[in-house]
Write a protein that holds these residues in place. Structure first.
Motif, PDB file in Angstrom:
ATOM      1  N   LEU A   1      41.930-100.939  73.870  1.00 60.92           N
ATOM      2  CA  LEU A   1      42.838-100.389  74.883  1.00 60.92           C
ATOM      3  C   LEU A   1      44.256-100.933  74.723  1.00 60.92           C
ATOM      4  CD1 LEU A   1      40.511-100.700  78.025  1.00 60.92           C
ATOM      5  CD2 LEU A   1      40.841 -98.700  76.540  1.00 60.92           C
ATOM      6  N   SER A   2      44.363-102.059  73.979  1.00 63.59           N
ATOM      7  CA  SER A   2      45.691-102.653  73.795  1.00 63.59           C
ATOM      8  C   SER A   2      46.489-101.933  72.711  1.00 63.59           C
ATOM      9  CB  SER A   2      45.544-104.134  73.408  1.00 63.59           C
ATOM     10  OG  SER A   2      45.124-104.231  72.048  1.00 63.59           O
ATOM     11  N   LYS A   3      45.851-100.978  72.057  1.00 64.63           N
ATOM     12  CA  LYS A   3      46.490-100.315  70.926  1.00 64.63           C
ATOM     13  C   LYS A   3      47.896 -99.782  71.234  1.00 64.63           C
ATOM     14  CE  LYS A   3      44.862 -97.922  66.875  1.00 64.63           C
ATOM     15  NZ  LYS A   3      43.745 -97.223  66.242  1.00 64.63           N
ATOM     16  N   PRO A   4      48.058 -99.100  72.382  1.00 56.30           N
ATOM     17  CA  PRO A   4      49.404 -98.561  72.647  1.00 56.30           C
ATOM     18  C   PRO A   4      50.483 -99.636  72.808  1.00 56.30           C
ATOM     19  CG  PRO A   4      47.762 -97.652  74.180  1.00 56.30           C
ATOM     20  CD  PRO A   4      47.100 -98.741  73.417  1.00 56.30           C
ATOM     21  N   LEU A   5      50.062-100.899  73.087  1.00 51.15           N
ATOM     22  CA  LEU A   5      51.060-101.956  73.294  1.00 51.15           C
ATOM     23  C   LEU A   5      51.868-102.237  72.037  1.00 51.15           C
ATOM     24  CD1 LEU A   5      49.116-104.665  75.344  1.00 51.15           C
ATOM     25  CD2 LEU A   5      50.569-102.821  76.180  1.00 51.15           C
ATOM     26  N   ARG A   6      51.251-101.973  70.885  1.00 53.20           N
ATOM     27  CA  ARG A   6      51.919-102.255  69.625  1.00 53.20           C
ATOM     28  C   ARG A   6      53.174-101.404  69.538  1.00 53.20           C
ATOM     29  NH1 ARG A   6      50.980-104.154  64.168  1.00 53.20           N
ATOM     30  NH2 ARG A   6      51.755-102.528  62.813  1.00 53.20           N
TER      31      ARG A   6
ATOM     32  N   LEU B   1      52.581-107.185  67.177  1.00 52.20           N
ATOM     33  CA  LEU B   1      51.176-107.393  67.521  1.00 52.20           C
ATOM     34  C   LEU B   1      50.306-106.787  66.430  1.00 52.20           C
ATOM     35  CD1 LEU B   1      51.178-106.415  71.310  1.00 52.20           C
ATOM     36  CD2 LEU B   1      50.785-108.703  70.376  1.00 52.20           C
ATOM     37  N   PRO B   2      49.130-107.367  66.212  1.00 47.60           N
ATOM     38  CA  PRO B   2      48.234-106.732  65.237  1.00 47.60           C
ATOM     39  C   PRO B   2      47.753-105.380  65.771  1.00 47.60           C
ATOM     40  CG  PRO B   2      47.140-108.580  66.329  1.00 47.60           C
ATOM     41  CD  PRO B   2      48.556-108.581  66.818  1.00 47.60           C
ATOM     42  N   ALA B   3      47.437-104.469  64.830  1.00 48.71           N
ATOM     43  CA  ALA B   3      46.922-103.163  65.242  1.00 48.71           C
ATOM     44  C   ALA B   3      45.481-103.342  65.712  1.00 48.71           C
ATOM     45  CB  ALA B   3      46.973-102.200  64.064  1.00 48.71           C
ATOM     46  N   ALA B   4      45.200-102.940  66.939  1.00 51.55           N
ATOM     47  CA  ALA B   4      43.843-103.095  67.452  1.00 51.55           C
ATOM     48  C   ALA B   4      42.905-102.140  66.723  1.00 51.55           C
ATOM     49  CB  ALA B   4      43.812-102.816  68.947  1.00 51.55           C
ATOM     50  N   PRO B   5      41.774-102.666  66.245  1.00 52.54           N
ATOM     51  CA  PRO B   5      40.835-101.798  65.538  1.00 52.54           C
ATOM     52  C   PRO B   5      40.081-100.891  66.521  1.00 52.54           C
ATOM     53  CG  PRO B   5      39.907-103.985  65.754  1.00 52.54           C
ATOM     54  CD  PRO B   5      41.290-104.054  66.349  1.00 52.54           C
ATOM     55  N   ALA B   6      39.492 -99.809  65.988  1.00 51.35           N
ATOM     56  CA  ALA B   6      38.768 -98.872  66.844  1.00 51.35           C
ATOM     57  C   ALA B   6      37.462 -99.473  67.348  1.00 51.35           C
ATOM     58  CB  ALA B   6      38.487 -97.587  66.066  1.00 51.35           C
ATOM     59  N   GLN B   7      36.947-100.435  66.606  1.00 49.75           N
ATOM     60  CA  GLN B   7      35.623-100.967  66.922  1.00 49.75           C
ATOM     61  C   GLN B   7      35.560-102.448  66.568  1.00 49.75           C
ATOM     62  OE1 GLN B   7      32.552 -99.438  64.285  1.00 49.75           O
ATOM     63  NE2 GLN B   7      31.167 -99.068  66.012  1.00 49.75           N
ATOM     64  N   SER B   8      34.926-103.220  67.419  1.00 47.54           N
ATOM     65  CA  SER B   8      34.765-104.639  67.097  1.00 47.54           C
ATOM     66  C   SER B   8      33.763-104.786  65.956  1.00 47.54           C
ATOM     67  CB  SER B   8      34.269-105.413  68.322  1.00 47.54           C
ATOM     68  OG  SER B   8      32.930-105.057  68.610  1.00 47.54           O
ATOM     69  N   PHE B   9      33.799-105.968  65.318  1.00 50.05           N
ATOM     70  CA  PHE B   9      32.844-106.187  64.242  1.00 50.05           C
ATOM     71  C   PHE B   9      31.420-106.092  64.754  1.00 50.05           C
ATOM     72  CE2 PHE B   9      29.900-108.954  61.988  1.00 50.05           C
ATOM     73  CZ  PHE B   9      29.955-108.395  60.723  1.00 50.05           C
TER      74      PHE B   9
ATOM     75  N   GLY C   1      37.265-109.302  67.182  1.00 48.60           N
ATOM     76  CA  GLY C   1      38.049-108.413  68.025  1.00 48.60           C
ATOM     77  C   GLY C   1      39.207-107.733  67.334  1.00 48.60           C
ATOM     78  N   LEU C   2      39.885-108.440  66.427  1.00 54.25           N
ATOM     79  CA  LEU C   2      41.119-107.882  65.855  1.00 54.25           C
ATOM     80  C   LEU C   2      41.054-107.592  64.360  1.00 54.25           C
ATOM     81  CD1 LEU C   2      43.809-109.995  67.747  1.00 54.25           C
ATOM     82  CD2 LEU C   2      43.359-107.551  68.023  1.00 54.25           C
ATOM     83  N   TYR C   3      40.233-108.349  63.641  1.00 54.19           N
ATOM     84  CA  TYR C   3      40.177-108.157  62.187  1.00 54.19           C
ATOM     85  C   TYR C   3      38.745-107.950  61.705  1.00 54.19           C
ATOM     86  CZ  TYR C   3      44.954-109.834  62.587  1.00 54.19           C
ATOM     87  OH  TYR C   3      46.269-109.958  62.932  1.00 54.19           O
ATOM     88  N   PRO C   4      38.065-106.904  62.203  1.00 53.88           N
ATOM     89  CA  PRO C   4      36.665-106.701  61.802  1.00 53.88           C
ATOM     90  C   PRO C   4      36.511-106.517  60.290  1.00 53.88           C
ATOM     91  CG  PRO C   4      37.517-104.788  63.007  1.00 53.88           C
ATOM     92  CD  PRO C   4      38.519-105.885  63.160  1.00 53.88           C
ATOM     93  N   ASP C   5      37.568-106.029  59.623  1.00 55.87           N
ATOM     94  CA  ASP C   5      37.467-105.819  58.169  1.00 55.87           C
ATOM     95  C   ASP C   5      37.236-107.140  57.429  1.00 55.87           C
ATOM     96  OD1 ASP C   5      37.776-103.145  58.528  1.00 55.87           O
ATOM     97  OD2 ASP C   5      39.902-103.093  57.950  1.00 55.87           O
ATOM     98  N   VAL C   6      37.741-108.230  58.000  1.00 53.11           N
ATOM     99  CA  VAL C   6      37.563-109.540  57.370  1.00 53.11           C
ATOM    100  C   VAL C   6      36.079-109.936  57.415  1.00 53.11           C
ATOM    101  CG1 VAL C   6      38.120-112.005  57.564  1.00 53.11           C
ATOM    102  CG2 VAL C   6      39.912-110.284  57.897  1.00 53.11           C
TER     103      VAL C   6
END
Lengths: 241, 483
Positions: B439-444, B462-470, A13-18
């Motif tokens: 959607l949480s991106k703006p919270l940062r 907060l970590p930067a939310a990626p555009a896409q999940s793995f 969810g947060l670190y897909p690059d890993v």
């Protein structure tokens, strides 16, 4: 050898690059990686917060998702430790014999990335190039639950171009501790402050570790300080060329 | 997990829980710069000394396993060993008393002191008597108790509470100690400096007068040998030995788990304890006594105070192996920052976080099992191999179960955990949930967020939310490969 990636919920969810780096690295070393998408989370957060009952369906899902693979690789020592040590305990606590057996089977085939590289693939030089000044934080669960020892450092020392500097008081916890960071924010922050001070002392540009959770905490703190030091997962360094 | 038939710890009195939950108490101590400095320096010094002397012993792990095995045998056969101890102590002229809880133990000791007619007692450093709040109970009965351990004396004169099992005044530095002595010690030399030797000399003068006049001494015990009825106190100053030998009446208060079966078992513990606690190869004073010496009275008070309840939990009982060395405190990163008082119990640090809630029942100490990052440093140094991190996790489940029983409506945490479990057990729901992360991106960058995120952003971005999940990336990659 059928190799599966356990993405871990945090990386998914947060670190897909890993997770991408883990796949890229294993493929570069000549292994095909499968990603069973039925997987989600190991349930460690539930177990460690006092909710083993809520973790049971996650453990069931995990053993179902990973049945049949020769090796399961996770870019996290903490999740690997939970699978190895906690899944069986939770299964025992509910007295489910078939779950006890399947958790033991999955646990025996699950490896943290540095373990998999050095022990199973028997490589320490993965052909990486990473021209940065890096300090490595050995995460608590890698050190004291998995006992990976200096495996990650063996791998990092072989990376070309890297300027690897020792982190003072490296084996001290960074203060994350899962929900500890939320339940005890003041102590967590005090521990983080000391960890960041040690990182800054090394004048490294990158603080590396094998767990995205600890890196989220350390990285969140460094980002708040705006000191220009970033956190990078071990997998990302080893995948770099 | 609670099971039927488990005796509930129902205690009266004692110093096993604080007024504030751990996170709130710790907030205050973390903000105390002097305390942080004192604790950091002291714990790192002892930590280093311990590591050095432990690494000298090639058979340390075997000693550790032996220590754990002996204690497990004691716990499995506690009734037999306790009765054996009682028989041996009685046969050698001592008197054994049994105390269910703090109140009962305090009453027994107070009555024994009253019977001697003494209005003053000297005390050997003892965790058991701190646990039951004996000094306060004696004070209420008009009996003055004088602590003779230097650190306990500092704590007592400073109207303070101990903050460490081994070094009760670890939170004080020498300039603070000098101020306490100048303020509180009668007949102190007003020219007292903060040189450690001068402080020790002042304490010595003060205590010597007490040793020579006291009629009654009260001690704890590090060990009791069931086969011979021998009690043992291990200490560094010799003040304990003064108390144990000079006064006419000796009263020892001992937790029922302090037993070892045979004299020979002491061999293991007298190696494990000093190396783990003070970082010494051998402790300076080991006093042992069996029954009453001629002309002396000896009373042994065996204290339960929640220990039987602790014993009833198979996953929690190994906390009773503890020999109070405090190695776990000295390596604990949480203890190092929060200090001992934040735990609210006389047993602070990792062992306190597993022992105190078990002795009191988890309802009275629900925040302590969470006062740990589960980093595992405590387990590594424990000389009797108590798996404190696993026990903390187990006790957290007991806390959650207890809260479920107390409240019909689920707490926000319970609701969140149930929701997360429901989402994560099904890959379709999980895949959709991960899509929502972006959607949480703006919270940062926001500085005001509801709990529990408010706790996170107090010191961390907060970590930067990626555009896409793995998994979405992977699915796309697999598709494009197939094409």
């Amino acid at each position: 050898m059928r190799v599966a990636l356990f993405i871990t919920c945090l990386a998914d969810g947060l670190y897909p690059d890993v997770a991408k780096a883990t796949v890229g690295l294993l493929e570069r070393l000549g292994h095909e990686v499968e990603v069973p998408l039925q997987q989600s989370c190991c349930g460690q957060m539930h177990i460690n917060t006092g909710y083993p009952r809520e973790a049971v369906p996650l453990i069931r899902n995990h053993v179902d998702a990973f049945a049949g693979y020769d090796a399961i690789v996770a870019p996290s020592a903490s999740c690997t430790a939970s699978i190895r040590h906690q899944h069986g305990e939770v299964a025992s606590s509910i007295g489910d014999a078939s779950l006890i057996a399947s958790t033991a089977e999955i646990a025996a085939r699950t490896y943290e990335l540095s373990e998999f590289l050095t022990d199973v693939l028997e490589v320490t030089d993965v052909g990486a190039y990473y021209p940065h000044r890096v300090t490595y934080h050995p995460t608590c669960h890698s050190l004291r639950l998995l006992r990976v020892g200096d495996r990650p450092l063996q791998l990092l020392r072989q990376v070309r171009g890297i300027d690897l500097v020792e982190l003072p008081d490296a084996e001290s916890c960074c203060g994350f501790g899962g929900t500890f960071a939320l339940k005890n924010p003041d102590v967590s922050t005090a521990m983080l402050a000391d960890k960041m001070q040690n990182v800054l002392q090394t004048r490294a540009e990158v603080c590396a570790a094998g767990d995205s959770s600890c890196l989220m905490h350390i990285g969140g703190g460094l980002s708040r300080l705006k000191v220009g030091v970033r956190t990078v997962h071990l997998a990302e360094i080893l995948a770099s060329t | 997990m609670t099971f039927l038939g488990m005796p509930a710890a129902s205690l009266t009195g004692g110093n096993l829980d604080g007024e504030q939950p751990f996170p709130e108490a710790a907030r205050l101590s973390v903000g105390n710069a002097q305390l942080r400095r004192n604790l950091g320096a002291a714990t790192h010094t002892i930590r280093g000394k311990r590591a050095a002397v432990v690494s000298e012993l090639p058979d340390w792990q075997e000693l550790r396993a032996a220590g754990a095995a002996i204690k497990d045998d004691v716990l499995a056969n506690l009734e037999r060993y306790l009765l054996q101890l009682e028989q041996q102590v009685t046969a050698r002229g001592g008197t054994v008393h049994w105390a269910r809880d703090a109140q009962e133990a305090n009453r027994i000791v107070t009555d024994l002191v009253k019977a001697t007619g003494a209005s003053e007692v000297v005390k050997v450093k003892s965790m058991a008597t701190q646990e039951i709040g004996l000094n306060e109970a004696l004070e209420q009965a008009g009996i003055e108790a004088f602590e003779t351990d230097l650190a306990e004396l500092i704590v007592q004169l400073g109207h303070d509470k101990p903050s460490h099992i081994l070094v009760p005044a670890i939170h004080r530095n020498r300039s603070e100690i000098r101020e306490i002595f100048l303020r509180e010690m009668p007949d102190v030399d007003p020219a007292l400096t903060d040189v450690p030797a001068a402080l020790a000399e002042a304490a010595r003068g003060h205590l010597r007068r007490k040793f020579l006049t006291a009629e009654v001494a009260i001690s704890g015990a590090n060990f009791a040998v069931a086969e011979t009825g021998t009690l043992a106190v291990v200490e560094s100053e010799g003040n304990g030995r003064m108390c144990l030998t000079l006064p006419k009446t000796l009263i020892t208060v001992m937790g029922i788990e302090k037993l070892v079966p045979t004299w020979r078992d002491l061999e293991v513990f007298l190696q494990l304890l000093p190396r783990s606690s003070t970082g010494e190869r051998m402790n300076p004073y080991t006093s042992m006594w069996t029954g009453a010496v001629e002309g002396q009275q000896f009373h042994l008070v065996l204290l339960d105070n929640g220990r039987t309840a602790t014993l009833a939990d198979p996953q929690g009982r190994s906390a009773l192996r503890c020999i109070r060395c405090s190695a776990c405190l000295n390596v604990c990163p949480v203890y190092e920052r929060a200090g001992g008082h934040a735990y609210g119990s006389v047993y602070p640090g990792p062992i306190g976080a597993v022992l105190s809630p078990q002795l009191t029942g988890v309802d009275r100490n629900p925040s302590l099992p969470y006062a740990s990052t589960l980093c595992g440093a405590c387990y590594d140094v424990c000389p009797v191999a108590i798996d404190i991190p696993s026990m903390l996790v187990h006790l957290r489940a007991r806390v959650v179960d207890d809260k479920r029983e107390q409240h019909r409506l689920p707490s926000p945490e319970q609701a969140a955990m149930a929701a997360a479990s429901w989402t994560m057990r099904d890959s379709r729901r999980w895949t959709r949930a991960l899509r929502a992360v972006r959607l949480s991106k703006p919270l940062r960058g926001w500085r005001l967020l509801p709990p529990p995120l408010s706790s996170w952003i107090s010191s961390r971005d907060l970590p930067a939310a990626p555009a896409q999940s793995f998994r979405d990336w992977w699915t796309e990659r697999e598709k494009s490969r197939d094409e």
